[in-house]
Design a protein around this motif. Structure first.
Motif, PDB file in Angstrom:
ATOM      1  N   VAL A 286       0.827  -1.204   0.000  1.00 37.13           N
ATOM      2  CA  VAL A 286       0.000   0.000   0.000  1.00 37.13           C
ATOM      3  C   VAL A 286       0.863   1.256   0.000  1.00 37.13           C
ATOM      4  CG1 VAL A 286      -1.763   1.307   1.277  1.00 37.13           C
ATOM      5  CG2 VAL A 286      -1.911  -1.193   1.150  1.00 37.13           C
ATOM      6  N   GLU A 287       1.993   1.212   0.701  1.00 33.29           N
ATOM      7  CA  GLU A 287       2.876   2.376   0.748  1.00 33.29           C
ATOM      8  C   GLU A 287       3.395   2.731  -0.641  1.00 33.29           C
ATOM      9  OE1 GLU A 287       3.006  -0.166   2.750  1.00 33.29           O
ATOM     10  OE2 GLU A 287       2.684   0.650   4.766  1.00 33.29           O
ATOM     11  N   THR A 288       3.682   1.714  -1.459  1.00 29.53           N
ATOM     12  CA  THR A 288       4.138   1.974  -2.831  1.00 29.53           C
ATOM     13  C   THR A 288       3.053   2.676  -3.627  1.00 29.53           C
ATOM     14  OG1 THR A 288       5.626   0.062  -2.820  1.00 29.53           O
ATOM     15  CG2 THR A 288       4.955   0.903  -4.972  1.00 29.53           C
ATOM     16  N   ALA A 289       1.808   2.284  -3.405  1.00 28.73           N
ATOM     17  CA  ALA A 289       0.698   2.919  -4.124  1.00 28.73           C
ATOM     18  C   ALA A 289       0.631   4.409  -3.839  1.00 28.73           C
ATOM     19  CB  ALA A 289      -0.617   2.249  -3.753  1.00 28.73           C
ATOM     20  N   SER A 290       1.013   4.813  -2.627  1.00 25.35           N
ATOM     21  CA  SER A 290       0.915   6.227  -2.250  1.00 25.35           C
ATOM     22  C   SER A 290       1.930   7.106  -2.978  1.00 25.35           C
ATOM     23  CB  SER A 290       1.098   6.386  -0.737  1.00 25.35           C
ATOM     24  OG  SER A 290       2.422   6.097  -0.343  1.00 25.35           O
ATOM     25  N   ARG A 295       4.196  13.653  -6.689  1.00 24.61           N
ATOM     26  CA  ARG A 295       4.299  14.742  -7.676  1.00 24.61           C
ATOM     27  C   ARG A 295       3.370  14.414  -8.846  1.00 24.61           C
ATOM     28  NH1 ARG A 295       9.508  13.678 -11.308  1.00 24.61           N
ATOM     29  NH2 ARG A 295       9.479  11.396 -11.320  1.00 24.61           N
ATOM     30  N   PRO A 296       2.964  15.421  -9.614  1.00 22.76           N
ATOM     31  CA  PRO A 296       2.029  15.167 -10.718  1.00 22.76           C
ATOM     32  C   PRO A 296       2.537  14.140 -11.721  1.00 22.76           C
ATOM     33  CG  PRO A 296       2.207  17.524 -10.301  1.00 22.76           C
ATOM     34  CD  PRO A 296       3.252  16.866  -9.463  1.00 22.76           C
ATOM     35  N   GLU A 297       3.851  14.128 -11.953  1.00 24.20           N
ATOM     36  CA  GLU A 297       4.421  13.205 -12.940  1.00 24.20           C
ATOM     37  C   GLU A 297       4.259  11.749 -12.534  1.00 24.20           C
ATOM     38  OE1 GLU A 297       6.036  17.184 -13.322  1.00 24.20           O
ATOM     39  OE2 GLU A 297       5.953  15.800 -11.620  1.00 24.20           O
ATOM     40  N   THR A 301      -0.682   7.250 -16.475  1.00 19.11           N
ATOM     41  CA  THR A 301      -1.381   7.702 -17.669  1.00 19.11           C
ATOM     42  C   THR A 301      -2.656   6.880 -17.834  1.00 19.11           C
ATOM     43  OG1 THR A 301      -0.271   6.124 -19.113  1.00 19.11           O
ATOM     44  CG2 THR A 301       0.824   8.256 -18.749  1.00 19.11           C
ATOM     45  N   ASN A 302      -3.479   7.285 -18.780  1.00 18.49           N
ATOM     46  CA  ASN A 302      -4.705   6.533 -19.043  1.00 18.49           C
ATOM     47  C   ASN A 302      -4.388   5.085 -19.412  1.00 18.49           C
ATOM     48  OD1 ASN A 302      -7.643   6.414 -19.504  1.00 18.49           O
ATOM     49  ND2 ASN A 302      -7.072   6.128 -21.646  1.00 18.49           N
ATOM     50  N   ASP A 303      -3.352   4.876 -20.227  1.00 20.22           N
ATOM     51  CA  ASP A 303      -2.970   3.510 -20.612  1.00 20.22           C
ATOM     52  C   ASP A 303      -2.407   2.738 -19.428  1.00 20.22           C
ATOM     53  OD1 ASP A 303      -3.797   3.896 -23.213  1.00 20.22           O
ATOM     54  OD2 ASP A 303      -1.802   4.460 -23.930  1.00 20.22           O
ATOM     55  N   GLU A 304      -1.648   3.412 -18.573  1.00 21.67           N
ATOM     56  CA  GLU A 304      -1.024   2.729 -17.434  1.00 21.67           C
ATOM     57  C   GLU A 304      -2.052   2.279 -16.400  1.00 21.67           C
ATOM     58  OE1 GLU A 304       3.450   4.787 -17.386  1.00 21.67           O
ATOM     59  OE2 GLU A 304       1.799   5.683 -16.244  1.00 21.67           O
ATOM     60  N   ILE A 305      -3.192   2.948 -16.329  1.00 25.80           N
ATOM     61  CA  ILE A 305      -4.224   2.500 -15.384  1.00 25.80           C
ATOM     62  C   ILE A 305      -4.635   1.063 -15.699  1.00 25.80           C
ATOM     63  CG2 ILE A 305      -6.640   2.830 -14.698  1.00 25.80           C
ATOM     64  CD1 ILE A 305      -6.183   5.804 -14.770  1.00 25.80           C
ATOM     65  N   TRP A 311       3.363   1.208 -15.240  1.00 25.25           N
ATOM     66  CA  TRP A 311       3.559   2.321 -14.298  1.00 25.25           C
ATOM     67  C   TRP A 311       4.684   2.015 -13.324  1.00 25.25           C
ATOM     68  CZ3 TRP A 311       2.572   2.657  -8.893  1.00 25.25           C
ATOM     69  CH2 TRP A 311       2.605   3.935  -8.369  1.00 25.25           C
ATOM     70  N   LEU A 312       4.723   0.813 -12.793  1.00 25.79           N
ATOM     71  CA  LEU A 312       5.780   0.416 -11.864  1.00 25.79           C
ATOM     72  C   LEU A 312       7.140   0.490 -12.535  1.00 25.79           C
ATOM     73  CD1 LEU A 312       4.001  -2.629 -10.172  1.00 25.79           C
ATOM     74  CD2 LEU A 312       4.621  -0.483  -9.039  1.00 25.79           C
ATOM     75  N   ARG A 313       7.226   0.055 -13.796  1.00 25.44           N
ATOM     76  CA  ARG A 313       8.504   0.115 -14.523  1.00 25.44           C
ATOM     77  C   ARG A 313       8.938   1.555 -14.747  1.00 25.44           C
ATOM     78  NH1 ARG A 313       6.083  -4.053 -17.557  1.00 25.44           N
ATOM     79  NH2 ARG A 313       5.584  -2.557 -19.233  1.00 25.44           N
ATOM     80  N   ARG A 314       8.001   2.399 -15.142  1.00 25.05           N
ATOM     81  CA  ARG A 314       8.339   3.796 -15.422  1.00 25.05           C
ATOM     82  C   ARG A 314       8.909   4.499 -14.203  1.00 25.05           C
ATOM     83  NH1 ARG A 314       5.534   8.714 -15.200  1.00 25.05           N
ATOM     84  NH2 ARG A 314       3.486   7.730 -14.881  1.00 25.05           N
ATOM     85  N   LEU A 315       8.349   4.184 -13.031  1.00 20.92           N
ATOM     86  CA  LEU A 315       8.812   4.842 -11.806  1.00 20.92           C
ATOM     87  C   LEU A 315       9.895   4.040 -11.076  1.00 20.92           C
ATOM     88  CD1 LEU A 315       5.524   6.298 -10.290  1.00 20.92           C
ATOM     89  CD2 LEU A 315       7.112   7.335 -11.895  1.00 20.92           C
ATOM     90  N   ASN A 316      10.333   2.943 -11.685  1.00 21.73           N
ATOM     91  CA  ASN A 316      11.391   2.091 -11.093  1.00 21.73           C
ATOM     92  C   ASN A 316      11.015   1.645  -9.684  1.00 21.73           C
ATOM     93  OD1 ASN A 316      13.235   2.268 -13.330  1.00 21.73           O
ATOM     94  ND2 ASN A 316      13.709   4.362 -12.644  1.00 21.73           N
ATOM     95  N   LEU A 317       9.799   1.145  -9.546  1.00 23.41           N
ATOM     96  CA  LEU A 317       9.311   0.718  -8.214  1.00 23.41           C
ATOM     97  C   LEU A 317       9.330  -0.792  -8.087  1.00 23.41           C
ATOM     98  CD1 LEU A 317       6.289   3.179  -7.933  1.00 23.41           C
ATOM     99  CD2 LEU A 317       8.482   3.355  -6.771  1.00 23.41           C
TER     100      LEU A 317
END
Length: 317
Positions: A286-290, A295-297, A301-305, A311-317
């Motif tokens: 859950v903490e990762t989801a937060s 930040r807005p970035e 994105t609509n596709d990442e939803i 999304w996880l790859r883009r943010l290196n999570l």
């Protein structure tokens, strides 16, 4: 409730604008039973306790830093109409300022009637509301509970009022958590709304702005659902199932009105956003989801939803 007074207010709409907002409020109030608001000191304290408990639980579960608004109001339906009429007016102002019509008087009556109908319908159905007061001159936020609606729905669903009230409080405080954890979120929504409404006022459609608004609200609603699943201190699957069944069981007119007001879209946002965050929490926590609120970035994105892995790859999570 006085339908004659409501109709008279609409047909008597006047002024220079496309909408007579004083008449909107008068007509909406006249067509809506305010409902009782005989709240005891013990019940007021129960609302306050629910909000405090929700804040404590959500802070812990989401690892978020936020506080609840200073304005926490237990309202009747007329109070809610009064509080939200200004929001309607602010949102519509850019469109009104660019609108020219061939028969201003007739158009004003139609517009006033439409706005009053929408405001009255929502006033009879909203249970609770976290209001960031978008497009207002101040940065004030507020938390509303429409007690007559909460009492009525709890009775119709045959659920304990205290339990249902607490569930509503937890849900609204999840939204306070989001806006509190992301101070930039209000400005982001306002800028996106401004772009979309400004385009409409010029007679064009900014699809990018409305897609961004839909995506952001999908994240807002989905994250709130994730927090509810983890933070609420009791079982509530039956509450959600009964509410969904009640929505499905509405008559054709009510279903049409809900679609017209975009309430069907809101349900889709709940479901789509929840699926995104459930997968993120399952793969990480859950903490990762937060992280979306850093930040807005970080907003998906609509596709990442529909592709949380991206999304996880883009943010290196």
């Amino acid at each position: 409730m006085n339908l004659f007074r409501s109709v008279r207010a609409v047909t008597g709409a006047s002024g220079d604008g496309a909408v007579d907002w004083d008449a909107v409020v008068e007509a909406a109030r006249a067509s809506t039973d305010p409902g009782p608001l005989d709240v005891s000191a013990a019940e007021r304290e129960a609302y306050a306790t629910d909000v405090r408990d929700a804040r404590t639980r959500i802070r812990s579960i989401g690892d978020l830093t936020f506080d609840v608004p200073d304005r926490i109001e237990i309202q009747n339906r007329h109070h809610w109409i009064d509080a939200n009429a200004d929001t309607f007016r602010r949102v519509m102002q850019p469109v009104e300022s660019h609108t020219t019509v061939a028969i201003p008087g007739v158009s004003r009556v139609v517009n006033t009637g439409t706005m009053s109908f929408m405001l009255a319908f929502l006033g009879r159905n909203v249970l609770g509301q976290y209001d960031p007061l978008l497009l207002a001159d101040s940065n004030d936020h507020a938390l509303y509970f429409v007690r007559p609606n909460i009492v009525d729905v709890a009775d119709k669903l045959d659920v304990e009022y205290d339990r249902f009230r607490r569930w509503i409080a937890f849900h609204e405080v999840t939204h306070a958590a989001e806006f509190g954890a992301a101070p930039w979120l209000t400005d982001h929504l306002e800028a996106t709304m401004d772009d979309g409404i400004e385009a409409l006022s010029r007679g064009t459609l900014d699809r990018e702005a409305f897609e961004e608004l839909d995506t952001t609200m999908t994240v807002v609603e989905g994250y709130a659902e994730l927090l509810m699943d983890h933070a609420f201190d009791g079982e509530y699957a039956d509450l959600r199932a009964k509410l969904d069944a009640r929505r499905q069981g509405r008559g054709p007119l009510a279903r049409f009105v809900r679609r017209t007001l975009g309430l069907g879209m809101k349900r889709r946002q709940y479901e789509r956003g929840k699926a995104f965050f459930e997968q993120v929490a399952e793969q990480r926590d859950v903490e990762t989801a937060s992280v979306v609120w850093d930040r807005p970035e970080n907003l998906p994105t609509n596709d990442e939803i529909d592709d949380p892995d991206a999304w996880l790859r883009r943010l290196n999570l």
